[in-house]
Design a protein around this motif. Sequence first.
Motif, mmCIF file in Angstrom:
data_model
loop_
_atom_site.group_PDB
_atom_site.id
_atom_site.type_symbol
_atom_site.label_atom_id
_atom_site.label_comp_id
_atom_site.label_asym_id
_atom_site.label_seq_id
_atom_site.Cartn_x
_atom_site.Cartn_y
_atom_site.Cartn_z
ATOM 1 N N ALA A 195 13.963 -51.590 -19.707
ATOM 2 C CA ALA A 195 13.893 -52.733 -19.934
ATOM 3 C C ALA A 195 14.057 -54.302 -19.089
ATOM 4 O O ALA A 195 13.577 -55.023 -19.645
ATOM 5 N N TYR A 196 13.577 -54.151 -17.660
ATOM 6 C CA TYR A 196 12.830 -55.130 -16.869
ATOM 7 C C TYR A 196 11.531 -55.583 -17.797
ATOM 8 O O TYR A 196 11.635 -57.053 -17.875
ATOM 9 N N GLU A 197 11.307 -54.438 -17.864
ATOM 10 C CA GLU A 197 9.402 -54.381 -18.937
ATOM 11 C C GLU A 197 10.149 -55.747 -20.434
ATOM 12 O O GLU A 197 9.498 -56.932 -20.444
ATOM 13 N N ILE A 198 11.089 -55.022 -20.782
ATOM 14 C CA ILE A 198 11.185 -55.554 -21.922
ATOM 15 C C ILE A 198 11.721 -57.463 -22.012
ATOM 16 O O ILE A 198 11.144 -58.145 -22.146
ATOM 17 N N LEU A 199 12.574 -57.303 -21.237
ATOM 18 C CA LEU A 199 12.793 -58.867 -20.558
ATOM 19 C C LEU A 199 12.145 -59.540 -20.055
ATOM 20 O O LEU A 199 12.035 -60.770 -20.268
ATOM 21 N N LEU A 200 11.106 -59.070 -19.189
ATOM 22 C CA LEU A 200 9.950 -60.242 -18.380
ATOM 23 C C LEU A 200 9.712 -60.596 -19.642
ATOM 24 O O LEU A 200 8.073 -61.561 -19.699
ATOM 25 N N ASP A 201 9.048 -59.565 -20.769
ATOM 26 C CA ASP A 201 8.193 -60.198 -21.254
ATOM 27 C C ASP A 201 8.812 -60.992 -22.656
ATOM 28 O O ASP A 201 7.654 -61.645 -23.621
ATOM 29 N N SER A 202 9.909 -61.410 -23.416
ATOM 30 C CA SER A 202 10.177 -62.051 -24.090
ATOM 31 C C SER A 202 10.008 -63.925 -22.964
ATOM 32 O O SER A 202 9.691 -64.268 -22.414
ATOM 33 N N TYR A 203 10.348 -64.924 -24.166
ATOM 34 C CA TYR A 203 9.983 -66.363 -23.626
ATOM 35 C C TYR A 203 10.764 -67.037 -22.610
ATOM 36 O O TYR A 203 10.385 -66.870 -21.763
ATOM 37 N N VAL A 204 12.252 -66.188 -22.389
ATOM 38 C CA VAL A 204 12.802 -67.202 -21.460
ATOM 39 C C VAL A 204 13.087 -66.232 -20.300
ATOM 40 O O VAL A 204 12.485 -66.736 -18.843
ATOM 41 N N GLY A 205 12.901 -64.707 -20.323
ATOM 42 C CA GLY A 205 12.319 -63.541 -18.636
ATOM 43 C C GLY A 205 10.568 -64.539 -18.611
ATOM 44 O O GLY A 205 10.973 -64.480 -17.689
ATOM 45 N N LYS A 206 10.032 -65.222 -19.569
ATOM 46 C CA LYS A 206 8.462 -65.511 -18.877
ATOM 47 C C LYS A 206 8.547 -66.705 -18.225
ATOM 48 O O LYS A 206 8.504 -67.019 -17.266
ATOM 49 N N LEU A 207 9.995 -67.329 -18.479
ATOM 50 C CA LEU A 207 10.012 -68.676 -17.578
ATOM 51 C C LEU A 207 10.584 -68.703 -16.281
ATOM 52 O O LEU A 207 10.366 -69.275 -15.096
ATOM 53 N N LEU A 208 11.959 -67.701 -16.407
ATOM 54 C CA LEU A 208 12.571 -67.401 -15.520
ATOM 55 C C LEU A 208 11.356 -66.511 -14.543
ATOM 56 O O LEU A 208 11.944 -66.346 -13.016
ATOM 57 N N ASP A 209 10.114 -65.991 -14.643
ATOM 58 C CA ASP A 209 9.499 -65.638 -14.160
ATOM 59 C C ASP A 209 8.582 -66.600 -13.524
ATOM 60 O O ASP A 209 8.076 -66.927 -12.187
ATOM 61 N N LYS A 210 8.403 -67.107 -14.036
ATOM 62 C CA LYS A 210 7.607 -68.694 -13.598
ATOM 63 C C LYS A 210 8.626 -69.478 -12.620
ATOM 64 O O LYS A 210 7.405 -70.042 -11.838
ATOM 65 N N TYR A 211 9.467 -69.420 -12.756
ATOM 66 C CA TYR A 211 10.724 -69.964 -11.605
ATOM 67 C C TYR A 211 10.578 -69.256 -10.711
ATOM 68 O O TYR A 211 12.301 -69.591 -10.002
ATOM 69 N N GLU A 212 10.219 -67.890 -10.595
ATOM 70 C CA GLU A 212 10.723 -66.961 -9.507
ATOM 71 C C GLU A 212 12.044 -66.199 -9.283
ATOM 72 O O GLU A 212 12.379 -66.797 -8.358
ATOM 73 N N GLN A 213 12.038 -66.169 -10.067
ATOM 74 C CA GLN A 213 14.041 -65.652 -10.730
ATOM 75 C C GLN A 213 13.717 -64.538 -10.918
ATOM 76 O O GLN A 213 14.168 -63.749 -11.784
ATOM 77 N N ARG A 214 13.127 -64.124 -10.581
ATOM 78 C CA ARG A 214 12.990 -62.294 -11.217
ATOM 79 C C ARG A 214 13.992 -61.429 -10.985
ATOM 80 O O ARG A 214 14.351 -60.841 -11.007
ATOM 81 N N ALA A 215 14.521 -61.876 -9.423
ATOM 82 C CA ALA A 215 16.765 -60.943 -8.732
ATOM 83 C C ALA A 215 16.959 -61.329 -10.057
ATOM 84 O O ALA A 215 17.155 -60.651 -10.440
ATOM 85 N N ASP A 216 16.821 -62.526 -11.047
ATOM 86 C CA ASP A 216 17.832 -62.022 -12.119
ATOM 87 C C ASP A 216 17.539 -61.071 -13.311
ATOM 88 O O ASP A 216 18.722 -61.098 -14.075
#
Length: 245
Positions: A195-216
């Motif tokens: 699940a984490y990899e799917i979410l990280l690979d999504s458009y919004v997931g990439k935005l959250l990753d960019k803004y250092e929101q991996r915890a969310d």
Amino acid sequence: MTMIHLLMKKEDIREEKIVEGNKVVVVLDILLATTTIVSALKDGAKDVIPVLDRNEAIELAKEYHQDECILAGELDAKPIDGFVYPSPTIIKETINGKTLILSTTNGTVALRRSSSANKVYIASLLNNPAIAGAIQKVTMDHTILIICSGNSGETSLEDFYGAGHLIECLVNHREYELTDAAKAALYFYQGKVDAYEILLDSYVGKLLDKYEQRADLRVAASKGITSIVPILKKGKVVVETIYSV
């Protein structure tokens, strides 16, 4: 046999059809609105009020003392001035006993557009098993409509995945008739384990990753960690029950 329908984005909602017949609606906005709602209730929020926009949120907040509510929101994934960003990891620090007034681009709008259904459940990976367990008790003569909030008119990878997870939880309880869209979500989910990899690979997931929101992202990817079943009732999201999965 009970039918499961799937809408891919909030723009597909037809409010005049929602009110027709016996419909049970389940709204998903995995990143992040419904995850934030479920997480906030798990962390002790009194209730959650989904609003359509910033102005409605501000007017509603005037009805509360400052220490009674948290005003949270985003617009097009950007923070709204004067609002807490609707992050489950941020909100959990101060939400206990308070009302969360929440304005988001997609999820809260989908909830409001669905409010005329017989029942509206709020789902996420966190509580999909509990939602499925609760639904099986009330839907023999109902149609189940799963709504992916989507992303500003576009299909959302993480919502589609979350819908597949929910559908798998449902069909594990008993037999349902699925539309092709519902089958597609189920088959997609069954082919994707992480699940984490799917979410990280999504458009919004990439935005959250960019803004250092991996915890969310890690919170949002946590399957079945709570048994609360939230429903939208008279404009507020409250916990209907805690389902024993």
